[in-house]
Write a protein that holds these residues in place. Structure first.
Motif, short mmCIF file in Angstrom:
data_model
loop_
_atom_site.label_atom_id
_atom_site.label_comp_id
_atom_site.label_asym_id
_atom_site.label_seq_id
_atom_site.Cartn_x
_atom_site.Cartn_y
_atom_site.Cartn_z
N ASP A 178 -35.97 38.28 -48.67
CA ASP A 178 -36.52 38.84 -47.44
C ASP A 178 -35.71 38.41 -46.21
OD1 ASP A 178 -38.52 40.12 -48.84
OD2 ASP A 178 -40.08 38.66 -48.34
N CYS A 179 -35.11 37.25 -46.30
CA CYS A 179 -34.26 36.75 -45.21
C CYS A 179 -32.91 37.46 -45.18
CB CYS A 179 -34.05 35.24 -45.34
SG CYS A 179 -35.49 34.27 -44.86
N GLY A 180 -32.64 38.27 -46.20
CA GLY A 180 -31.42 39.07 -46.18
C GLY A 180 -30.26 38.51 -46.97
N PHE A 181 -30.51 37.52 -47.80
CA PHE A 181 -29.45 36.97 -48.64
C PHE A 181 -29.40 37.75 -49.95
CE2 PHE A 181 -30.85 33.53 -45.84
CZ PHE A 181 -29.65 33.25 -45.21
N SER A 182 -28.21 37.80 -50.53
CA SER A 182 -28.07 38.53 -51.79
C SER A 182 -28.83 37.81 -52.90
CB SER A 182 -26.59 38.65 -52.17
OG SER A 182 -26.09 37.39 -52.57
N GLY B 202 -32.52 29.78 -34.27
CA GLY B 202 -33.73 29.30 -34.93
C GLY B 202 -34.08 30.03 -36.20
N LYS B 203 -33.28 31.04 -36.55
CA LYS B 203 -33.59 31.83 -37.73
C LYS B 203 -32.38 31.86 -38.64
CE LYS B 203 -36.94 34.54 -35.31
NZ LYS B 203 -37.10 35.58 -34.37
N PHE B 204 -32.65 31.83 -39.93
CA PHE B 204 -31.58 31.77 -40.92
C PHE B 204 -31.65 33.04 -41.77
CE2 PHE B 204 -33.37 27.47 -40.24
CZ PHE B 204 -32.38 27.03 -39.37
N HIS B 205 -30.82 34.01 -41.40
CA HIS B 205 -30.84 35.30 -42.08
C HIS B 205 -29.46 35.66 -42.62
CE1 HIS B 205 -34.56 36.41 -39.51
NE2 HIS B 205 -34.92 35.86 -40.65
N GLY B 206 -29.47 36.43 -43.70
CA GLY B 206 -28.25 36.89 -44.33
C GLY B 206 -27.83 38.25 -43.80
N ARG B 207 -26.75 38.75 -44.38
CA ARG B 207 -26.14 39.99 -43.92
C ARG B 207 -27.10 41.18 -43.86
NH1 ARG B 207 -20.60 40.25 -43.65
NH2 ARG B 207 -19.60 38.33 -44.33
N SER B 208 -27.81 41.42 -44.94
CA SER B 208 -28.64 42.64 -44.97
C SER B 208 -29.76 42.59 -43.92
CB SER B 208 -29.20 42.90 -46.37
OG SER B 208 -30.09 41.90 -46.76
N ARG B 209 -30.36 41.44 -43.72
CA ARG B 209 -31.43 41.32 -42.71
C ARG B 209 -30.85 41.48 -41.31
NH1 ARG B 209 -36.56 38.59 -42.30
NH2 ARG B 209 -37.24 39.00 -40.18
N LEU B 210 -29.70 40.87 -41.06
CA LEU B 210 -29.08 40.99 -39.74
C LEU B 210 -28.68 42.44 -39.46
CD1 LEU B 210 -26.92 37.73 -39.73
CD2 LEU B 210 -29.07 38.15 -38.50
N LEU B 211 -28.18 43.11 -40.49
CA LEU B 211 -27.81 44.52 -40.33
C LEU B 211 -29.05 45.35 -40.00
CD1 LEU B 211 -25.69 46.75 -40.45
CD2 LEU B 211 -26.14 46.93 -42.91
N ARG B 212 -30.14 45.15 -40.73
CA ARG B 212 -31.39 45.88 -40.46
C ARG B 212 -31.87 45.64 -39.03
NH1 ARG B 212 -33.40 43.87 -45.36
NH2 ARG B 212 -34.75 42.46 -44.21
N GLU B 213 -31.80 44.39 -38.62
CA GLU B 213 -32.26 44.04 -37.26
C GLU B 213 -31.42 44.74 -36.19
OE1 GLU B 213 -34.73 41.88 -36.20
OE2 GLU B 213 -35.38 41.11 -38.14
N LEU B 214 -30.10 44.74 -36.35
CA LEU B 214 -29.24 45.39 -35.36
C LEU B 214 -29.41 46.91 -35.38
CD1 LEU B 214 -25.99 43.25 -35.61
CD2 LEU B 214 -27.58 43.37 -33.69
N LEU B 215 -29.51 47.49 -36.57
CA LEU B 215 -29.72 48.93 -36.66
C LEU B 215 -31.06 49.30 -36.01
CD1 LEU B 215 -28.48 49.71 -40.30
CD2 LEU B 215 -27.26 50.10 -38.15
#
Length: 181
Positions: free
Chosen positions: A160-164, A98-111
């Motif tokens: 903010d969604c983590g896309f470049s 349900g969420k559309f996030h890019g690499r940097s946001r996904l990395l922040r979330e996992l960290l």
């Protein structure tokens, strides 16, 4: 209890009628606490995939000591019941529903969930081998448009969604050109 949880007392010495004193008693008690922590962790894992960090926090909140938690979680990792890599992959798959996030946001979330950078990077790379990041950016763009965001706010939203920056800018440009036809 598990023999692997014993630090001092040899497992073969544990039998009916045997008595222990001092450090031997402490070792047996600590091994018992580690086994109790393992059982509680296994109960949590039976309900849903967990990462080590969140499971540690849950066990600490239940009153288990760090040494017991460490022994229990090390055992569960060796048996592959607890696996941060598997957790990260499943979390990414579920999150992307349900969420559309890019690499940097996904990395922040996992960290932020206690996953190591190396494990998170690997899971994200695998995720983007199966999912097109440009397509996710397009879906995030459409969501931003449906929220009535202007192009300037759309750019901030996509960032903010983590896309470049480049990907966000290209997505806005390409979609603006399509609208102008």
């Amino acid at each position: 209890m598990r023999p692997g949880y014993l630090a001092i007392v040899p497992a073969e010495k544990i039998r009916v009628g045997e008595t222990f004193e001092g450090e031997g008693v402490t070792d047996l008690i600590n091994a018992g606490f580690a086994y109790m922590a393992e059982r509680k962790a296994a109960d949590c894992l039976a309900r849903s995939e967990q990462c080590r960090t969140s499971l540690e926090q849950k066990l600490y909140q239940k009153g288990f000591e760090k040494s017991a938690v460490r022994l229990a979680l090390d055992y569960l990792e060796k048996r592959h019941f607890l696996d941060d890599s598997r957790y990260a992959s499943r979390w990414l798959r579920n999150h992307s529903i349900g969420k559309f996030h890019g690499r940097s946001r996904l990395l922040r979330e996992l960290l932020g969930r206690g996953i190591s950078k190396r494990t998170a990077d690997s899971a994200i790379n695998d995720f983007f081998m199966e999912n097109d990041e440009f397509e996710l950016c397009g879906k995030a763009y459409n969501k931003g448009v449906s929220m009535k965001k202007s192009n300037e706010k759309l750019l901030k939203y996509l960032l903010d969604c983590g896309f470049s920056y480049k990907m966000a800018q290209n997505t806005i440009k390409n979609n603006s050109e399509i609208k102008n036809y």
